[in-house]
Design a protein around this motif. Structure first.
Motif, PDB file in Angstrom:
ATOM      1  N   LEU A  89       1.847   1.542   5.669  1.00  0.00           N
ATOM      2  CA  LEU A  89       0.815   1.152   4.594  1.00  0.00           C
ATOM      3  C   LEU A  89       0.993  -0.095   3.885  1.00  0.00           C
ATOM      4  N   ALA A  90       2.359  -0.572   4.094  1.00  0.00           N
ATOM      5  CA  ALA A  90       2.774  -1.793   3.293  1.00  0.00           C
ATOM      6  C   ALA A  90       2.456  -3.063   4.243  1.00  0.00           C
ATOM      7  N   HIS A  91       2.475  -4.077   3.566  1.00  0.00           N
ATOM      8  CA  HIS A  91       1.879  -5.482   4.421  1.00  0.00           C
ATOM      9  C   HIS A  91       3.448  -6.070   4.720  1.00  0.00           C
ATOM     10  N   ARG A 128      -5.152  -0.630   3.845  1.00  0.00           N
ATOM     11  CA  ARG A 128      -5.231   0.729   4.390  1.00  0.00           C
ATOM     12  C   ARG A 128      -5.465   1.660   3.182  1.00  0.00           C
ATOM     13  N   VAL A 129      -4.573   1.279   2.048  1.00  0.00           N
ATOM     14  CA  VAL A 129      -4.375   2.123   0.753  1.00  0.00           C
ATOM     15  C   VAL A 129      -5.588   1.926  -0.164  1.00  0.00           C
ATOM     16  N   PRO A 130      -6.257   2.934  -0.516  1.00  0.00           N
ATOM     17  CA  PRO A 130      -7.500   3.010  -1.619  1.00  0.00           C
ATOM     18  C   PRO A 130      -6.871   2.414  -2.680  1.00  0.00           C
ATOM     19  N   ASP A 131      -7.813   1.506  -3.553  1.00  0.00           N
ATOM     20  CA  ASP A 131      -7.273   0.882  -4.593  1.00  0.00           C
ATOM     21  C   ASP A 131      -6.879   1.813  -5.725  1.00  0.00           C
ATOM     22  N   TYR A 183       1.098  -3.433  -5.417  1.00  0.00           N
ATOM     23  CA  TYR A 183       2.184  -2.304  -4.774  1.00  0.00           C
ATOM     24  C   TYR A 183       1.635  -0.752  -4.548  1.00  0.00           C
ATOM     25  N   VAL A 184       2.135  -0.682  -3.442  1.00  0.00           N
ATOM     26  CA  VAL A 184       1.974   0.910  -3.329  1.00  0.00           C
ATOM     27  C   VAL A 184       3.352   1.887  -3.373  1.00  0.00           C
ATOM     28  N   ALA A 185       3.257   2.871  -4.058  1.00  0.00           N
ATOM     29  CA  ALA A 185       4.425   3.927  -4.399  1.00  0.00           C
ATOM     30  C   ALA A 185       4.556   4.881  -3.036  1.00  0.00           C
ATOM     31  N   VAL A 186       5.705   4.930  -2.434  1.00  0.00           N
ATOM     32  CA  VAL A 186       5.894   5.663  -1.205  1.00  0.00           C
ATOM     33  C   VAL A 186       7.229   6.401  -1.191  1.00  0.00           C
ATOM     34  N   ARG A 187       7.093   7.913  -0.731  1.00  0.00           N
ATOM     35  CA  ARG A 187       8.364   8.501  -0.674  1.00  0.00           C
ATOM     36  C   ARG A 187       8.285   9.553   0.493  1.00  0.00           C
ATOM     37  N   VAL A 188       9.366   9.959   1.110  1.00  0.00           N
ATOM     38  CA  VAL A 188       9.609  10.997   2.152  1.00  0.00           C
ATOM     39  C   VAL A 188      10.263  12.166   1.373  1.00  0.00           C
ATOM     40  N   PRO A 212      -1.426  10.784   5.189  1.00  0.00           N
ATOM     41  CA  PRO A 212      -0.404  11.057   4.290  1.00  0.00           C
ATOM     42  C   PRO A 212      -1.144  11.664   2.980  1.00  0.00           C
ATOM     43  N   LEU A 213      -0.216  12.193   1.977  1.00  0.00           N
ATOM     44  CA  LEU A 213      -0.531  12.903   0.745  1.00  0.00           C
ATOM     45  C   LEU A 213      -0.468  12.157  -0.484  1.00  0.00           C
ATOM     46  N   ALA A 214      -1.094  11.884  -1.005  1.00  0.00           N
ATOM     47  CA  ALA A 214      -1.132  11.333  -2.649  1.00  0.00           C
ATOM     48  C   ALA A 214      -0.755  12.536  -3.530  1.00  0.00           C
TER      49      ALA A 214
END
Ligand code: TXA
Ligand code: MG
Length: 323
Positions: free
Chosen positions: A68-70, A97-100, A108-113, A129-131
């Motif tokens: 999801l990151a560039h 790919r990530v909605p605004d 930036y997009v915030a991501v975590r497992v 993935p789940l927001a």
């Protein structure tokens, strides 16, 4: 609304475009398809959250999130390798790919497992993935049990997946790389010392004036409705005009006899224990029978600073509850 442990039911709801309560090791999330802007808009509406506050995207492995990151800073890879699954959120340069709405227009997009067996099992069975922001109405204390979610959002979601009480109890640490160096945007479940051990020096990001965490900018954040006073408890107690009508939220000591409602967060003196119990204790003591909650800071080590952040925000907003 139902509470249960049925992953198939949770999956079917999410595939149908609904939002559900999701257990994680930190706090419960209000989860929906991160790649569907309509679903994401519904998350904001259910939480009553302002659209300028971006969401964290969750998946079962780093590969899905990195896609999801560039680009991915090498230090982000090192931190992901060290702490995922776990209570660490990384801010990565986002991709189309990530909605605004997910990033609130941020680059930036915030991501975590997340490190929770039910959450991981569910995420593995989903094609997206789940927001998931914390599953509380905006400004209130985060939920650490399925029942907390049901109590506050039950009327608006069909299902809460019950993964038991959260084992960490405070939200993830949010780390970005604004100047090519890691910086903490929110203290949380991974302590500063642990980050430093993996990537060396870590900055504390300057507070964003638009971020809702800024005390006093918006009404209550992490805050109970009952005013919370933070300081030296014996002094606060001695100065209070109605000591019989206050509740005490202490770290390790018990300050008075005959008040069984007072909560000791960490009888063992460990900040991790206090973190696990913090939000449930704030909810328990947030009762109209108390005119105030008297609280004291945790020691400034391990998860202590993250706990104290939450206590300070609750206290700052109590002093000015109608801002
Ligand atoms: O532990 C957690 O992080 C939980 C569980 C459910 O994963 N989630 C959570 O989400 O606490 P939320 O939405 O309550 O908090 C997300 C934090 C907010 O402080 C938000 O401002 C920050 O992450 N954040 C998200 N995206 C960001 C971005 N692009 N830039 C800066 N901060 C961001
Ligand atoms: Mg939150």
């Amino acid at each position: 609304m139902q509470i249960g442990q049925d992953i198939d039911h949770a999956r079917a709801s999410l595939l149908a475009g609904e939002c559900i309560g999701l257990p994680t090791e930190t706090v419960y999330g209000l989860a929906g398809n991160a790649l569907d802007a309509t679903v994401v808009a519904r998350i904001f509406a259910i939480k009553n959250r302002p659209a300028f506050d971006p969401l964290i995207v969750h998946a079962a492995d780093a590969g899905i999130l990195f896609a999801l990151a560039h680009s991915i800073p090498s230090q982000a890879k090192a931190l992901a390798h060290a702490f995922w699954p776990g209570p660490l959120t990384l801010l990565l340069p986002t991709s189309p790919r990530v909605p605004d709405l997910v990033t609130a227009g941020s680059p930036y997009v915030a991501v975590r497992v997340p490190a929770h067996p039910l959450a991981l099992a569910l995420l593995q069975q989903l094609p997206f993935p789940l927001a998931a922001p914390s599953a509380n109405p905006f400004g209130y204390v985060s939920p650490t049990t399925a029942q907390h979610v049901a109590d506050q959002l039950g009327a608006q979601i069909p299902y809460v997946l019950d993964g038991g009480p959260c084992t960490v109890g405070i939200e993830s640490t949010v780390v970005g790389f604004p100047n090519g160096r890691p910086a903490i945007y929110r203290r949380g479940g991974i302590p500063l010392e642990a980050l430093v051990a993996v990537v060396g020096p870590v900055d504390l990001a300057p507070p964003n004036p638009l971020a809702p965490e800024a005390p006093g900018m918006l009404a209550r954040h992490y805050a109970p409705r009952t005013p919370l006073l933070l300081g030296h408890i014996p002094t606060l107690l001695a100065a209070h005009p109605h000591p019989e009508r206050v509740a005490i939220l202490s770290f390790q000591n018990r300050y008075r006899d005959g008040h069984p409602q007072d909560v000791v967060l960490a009888p063992d003196g460990k900040p991790e224990t206090a973190a696990r119990h913090l939000f449930a204790a704030m909810r328990l003591l947030d009762d109209p029978q108390w005119v105030a909650i008297l609280a004291e800071p945790a020691p400034e080590e391990g998860l202590g600073p993250a706990i104290n952040d939450r206590l300070r925000k609750a206290a700052a907003n109590s002093a000015n509850p109608h801002v």
